[in-house]
Design an enzyme around this catalytic site. Structure first.
Site, mmCIF file in Angstrom:
data_model
loop_
_atom_site.group_PDB
_atom_site.id
_atom_site.type_symbol
_atom_site.label_atom_id
_atom_site.label_comp_id
_atom_site.label_asym_id
_atom_site.label_seq_id
_atom_site.Cartn_x
_atom_site.Cartn_y
_atom_site.Cartn_z
ATOM 1 N N ASP A 1 20.345 8.104 -10.037
ATOM 2 C CA ASP A 1 21.533 7.336 -11.268
ATOM 3 C C ASP A 1 21.181 5.941 -11.441
ATOM 4 O O ASP A 1 20.876 5.544 -11.394
ATOM 5 C CB ASP A 1 22.594 8.545 -11.443
ATOM 6 C CG ASP A 1 23.264 8.385 -12.842
ATOM 7 O OD1 ASP A 1 23.009 7.959 -13.749
ATOM 8 O OD2 ASP A 1 24.586 8.567 -12.646
ATOM 9 N N GLU B 1 15.738 15.202 -3.866
ATOM 10 C CA GLU B 1 16.418 14.147 -4.812
ATOM 11 C C GLU B 1 16.911 15.392 -6.205
ATOM 12 O O GLU B 1 15.909 15.697 -6.696
ATOM 13 C CB GLU B 1 17.458 12.969 -4.447
ATOM 14 C CG GLU B 1 17.899 12.491 -4.158
ATOM 15 C CD GLU B 1 19.492 13.307 -4.087
ATOM 16 O OE1 GLU B 1 19.920 14.206 -4.737
ATOM 17 O OE2 GLU B 1 20.829 11.268 -4.393
ATOM 18 N N ASP B 2 18.352 15.117 -5.930
ATOM 19 C CA ASP B 2 18.075 15.635 -7.808
ATOM 20 C C ASP B 2 18.065 15.028 -8.399
ATOM 21 O O ASP B 2 17.129 14.686 -10.064
ATOM 22 C CB ASP B 2 19.723 16.407 -7.821
ATOM 23 C CG ASP B 2 21.148 15.622 -8.130
ATOM 24 O OD1 ASP B 2 20.918 14.432 -6.994
ATOM 25 O OD2 ASP B 2 22.005 16.488 -7.585
ATOM 26 N N ARG C 1 25.548 24.626 -12.255
ATOM 27 C CA ARG C 1 24.198 24.377 -11.469
ATOM 28 C C ARG C 1 23.745 25.153 -11.757
ATOM 29 O O ARG C 1 22.256 25.231 -11.653
ATOM 30 C CB ARG C 1 25.006 24.434 -9.620
ATOM 31 C CG ARG C 1 25.726 23.118 -10.042
ATOM 32 C CD ARG C 1 25.859 23.312 -8.701
ATOM 33 N NE ARG C 1 26.962 22.350 -7.393
ATOM 34 C CZ ARG C 1 26.677 20.521 -7.543
ATOM 35 N NH1 ARG C 1 25.598 19.762 -7.839
ATOM 36 N NH2 ARG C 1 27.623 19.756 -6.957
ATOM 37 N N PHE D 1 24.470 12.213 -19.808
ATOM 38 C CA PHE D 1 24.967 13.128 -19.026
ATOM 39 C C PHE D 1 23.766 14.822 -18.736
ATOM 40 O O PHE D 1 24.676 15.225 -19.663
ATOM 41 C CB PHE D 1 26.798 13.155 -18.426
ATOM 42 C CG PHE D 1 26.947 13.787 -17.013
ATOM 43 C CD1 PHE D 1 26.595 12.853 -16.448
ATOM 44 C CD2 PHE D 1 27.456 15.351 -17.613
ATOM 45 C CE1 PHE D 1 27.292 13.487 -15.152
ATOM 46 C CE2 PHE D 1 28.320 15.660 -15.856
ATOM 47 C CZ PHE D 1 27.820 14.788 -14.329
#
Ligand code: IMP
Ligand code: MG
Length: 179
Positions: free
Chosen positions: A101, A97-98, A165, A152
């Protein structure tokens, strides 16, 4: 793009060094296990491409694509837009996963894949933002690249409004860049 970045949180070099370390751990973990490595689209693609080349065991690549129920994103309800194509029953599965959160998406992914009865199911996330975790989410990633503060971030696969990205680093977006 660079002008929209307030601060570089993780440089290309830091990311690559950490991926190499994780790669050594994962290579040991998955020796002889022929794992299926599942990436959660789209944020993971850049990390996935770098990470998989440091896991030096025979493995198969697969992907899942999730989306939130339309109009009710705040409820955190997820649906599978594209499921894995491999039959993972009895297989050793590693989720990449990136970012972890609020935890909604990884928790959903984990449960979804667990139902398919893999021999083992582990999680490797590039980033972990523990301050944002939704109450009730107790899942602990087995491998974490970096624990980051509650900001963020974009780049290295992570987006704002589908942009940024392709930045090679992870950075914090300037408030004025939120359009
Ligand atoms: P969750 O809140 O843990 O379910 O994360 C859901 C998704 O939101 C992640 O997989 C990311 O794609 C995205 N996301 C969460 N935090 C950030 C961020 O700081 N920048 C960009 N995308 C994020
Ligand atoms: Mg994601």
């Amino acid at each position: 793009m660079e002008k929209d970045i307030q601060e570089i949180l993780l440089t290309e070099e830091q990311i690559q060094r950490r991926i190499q370390e994780l790669g050594e751990e994962l290579t040991r973990e998955y020796a002889g296990k022929n794992p299926v490595i599942v990436g959660v689209l789209k944020g993971v693609v850049v990390f996935y491409a770098d990470m998989i080349r440091q896991i030096k065991v025979p493995c198969q690549m697969d992907f899942m694509w999730l989306s939130s129920y339309q109009g009710t994103a705040s409820t955190g309800k997820m649906v599978v837009k594209r499921d894995v194509s491999a039959d993972i029953k009895g297989r050793h599965v590693l989720i990449l996963e990136d970012i972890y959160d609020t935890g909604t998406s990884l928790d959903f992914t984990y449960r979804h894949l667990l139902e398919k009865e893999p021999a083992s199911l582990k999680i490797c996330t590039l980033l972990d933002k523990p301050e944002r975790r939704r109450p009730g989410i107790t899942l602990k990633p087995d491998y974490v690249g970096f624990t980051i503060p509650n900001a963020f971030v974009v780049g290295y696969g992570l987006d704002y409004n589908e942009y940024y990205r392709n930045l090679p680093y992870v950075g914090v977006l300037k408030p004025e860049a939120y359009l």
